[in-house]
Each structure stands twice: as C-alpha cells, then as structure tokens.
Design an enzyme around this catalytic site. Structure first.
Site, PDB file in Angstrom:
ATOM      1  N   HIS A  89       3.200  16.238 -34.163  1.00 50.67           N
ATOM      2  CA  HIS A  89       4.245  15.231 -34.410  1.00 50.67           C
ATOM      3  C   HIS A  89       5.513  15.890 -34.950  1.00 50.67           C
ATOM      4  CE1 HIS A  89       2.716  11.243 -33.608  1.00 50.67           C
ATOM      5  NE2 HIS A  89       1.604  11.468 -34.290  1.00 50.67           N
ATOM      6  N   CYS A 108      -3.449   7.262 -31.754  1.00 49.36           N
ATOM      7  CA  CYS A 108      -2.268   7.565 -32.555  1.00 49.36           C
ATOM      8  C   CYS A 108      -1.593   6.269 -32.963  1.00 49.36           C
ATOM      9  CB  CYS A 108      -1.308   8.429 -31.744  1.00 49.36           C
ATOM     10  SG  CYS A 108       0.200   8.880 -32.631  1.00 49.36           S
ATOM     11  N   HIS A 160      -2.912  17.442 -34.635  1.00 54.28           N
ATOM     12  CA  HIS A 160      -2.259  16.195 -34.230  1.00 54.28           C
ATOM     13  C   HIS A 160      -1.000  15.949 -35.073  1.00 54.28           C
ATOM     14  CE1 HIS A 160      -2.563  11.872 -32.765  1.00 54.28           C
ATOM     15  NE2 HIS A 160      -1.715  11.762 -33.778  1.00 54.28           N
ATOM     16  N   GLU A 161      -1.136  16.074 -36.400  1.00 56.34           N
ATOM     17  CA  GLU A 161       0.011  15.793 -37.276  1.00 56.34           C
ATOM     18  C   GLU A 161       1.096  16.870 -37.162  1.00 56.34           C
ATOM     19  OE1 GLU A 161       0.299  12.848 -38.313  1.00 56.34           O
ATOM     20  OE2 GLU A 161      -1.792  12.335 -37.909  1.00 56.34           O
TER      21      GLU A 161
END
Length: 188
Positions: free
Chosen positions: A146, A100, A142-143
């Site tokens: 966030h 990341c 993953h995004e």
C-alpha cells in the site's frame, strides 16, 4: 479510501517528522480504531487519505486450528510500521485468498513470499529489523505494498477473484487448492 482514489496509487512520502509526536500518536490511534472498526488486520496511511509511509498491523488470529496450521496464522500484537520495507528470505512462496479494506466485497488468491525480513522503524523512531513468516509475512507485504501504491489485486491471480458471498459459499477451505482446480489457475 477505495480503489480508484489516486492516493492509493501514488506511493508515499518517507516519514521524517512531518507530524510532531503528539499528532503522530493521535494519527496512529486513528489508524488503530479504523482498522478495528473495519475489521482488518492492517491499515496503511494512504487508506485514510494520508500519503505518509506509516502502517499499523494487528491480528488476534481467531481462526480454527486447521486454518491456523495451513496458513501459518499466529497472533500479532499491535505494531506501528514507519518507513517499512521488506525483502524475501528464501524462495518459498505461499498462495492464499486475500482481501482488502480498499477493495470491499472481493477476495483473490495472491502468491507472496512465505518469509520476509522487514526493516524500518516504530512510532518512537526505534529501528525495526525482524523476520516474519506465514500469515504475518503476508500482512507485512500487503501493508508495505500500500505504501508503494500497490493493491493486492495488482499481484492477484485474477481467475480467483471472488465476491465475499462466493468465498463464504465455495472457498472457505484452509487453502485455495479447490478454487485453483475449479477456477483453472496454478498455485506456486
């Protein structure tokens, strides 16, 4: 922004026109340039200090065929994700090393859904409802994480945490099977 900055942990506000179309286009381009410069395959607004539910993804997937096949890594053209959310499709999970831009210098194995259904909008307000599999599913998760105030390390197998140097020297195989055996952790 690097791990430890509160903007990465607060979660984001739904995008509902807080930026006019010209400013949104400039912001999206700034995300794209920042992602490319890193280099990365995704970037979420909180990673540049903006708590809005916007992310970008793009993966040219310049990897050897053996890695492409093992990870389901296929090219993804540039995409803007506005107010995205995902749900798993099926029960299959896949575990691979992940890094990341907000946790520079480190990677760890993360078990994620092998297939997800992404819903949201694009930068023009058009509805997005699409199924992603393999590595693209990993990027989407993953995004989106966030945008919910989560970092990959929150989902990682901590026994696998490795410096980028250790990754290059020891764990560059297409799958983390050898790392799991050597470092003593289970894969799904």
């Amino acid at each position: 922004m690097a791990a430890g900055d509160p903007v990465l942990r607060r979660g984001t506000e739904r995008f509902e026109g807080q930026l006019d179309s010209a400013l949104l286009a400039r912001f999206v381009e700034a995300l794209r340039v920042t992602m490319h410069a890193a280099p990365g395959v995704g970037l979420a607004a909180p990673q540049v200090g903006v708590p809005l539910r916007i992310a970008v993804i793009e993966d040219p997937a310049p990897v050897p065929e053996e890695i492409r096949a093992a990870r389901g890594r296929v090219p993804q053209s540039f995409r803007v994700l506005v107010n995205p959310s995902y749900e798993p499709v099926g029960d299959a999970r896949a575990a691979f090393f992940e890094g990341c831009l907000s946790v520079p210098g480190w990677q760890a194995v993360v078990a994620r859904h092998a297939e997800v259904r992404l819903t949201g909008e694009d930068e023009h307000g058009r509805a997005v409802d699409e199924v992603f599999t393999g590595w693209p599913a990993r990027i989407v998760q993953h995004e989106t994480d966030h945008l919910d105030g989560m970092l990959y390390i929150d989902r990682a197998e901590l026994r696998s945490l490795s410096s980028n140097q250790a990754m290059a020297e020891r764990w560059a195989q297409p799958t983390p099977a050898e790392a799991a055996k050597s470092l003593g952790f289970e894969l799904p």
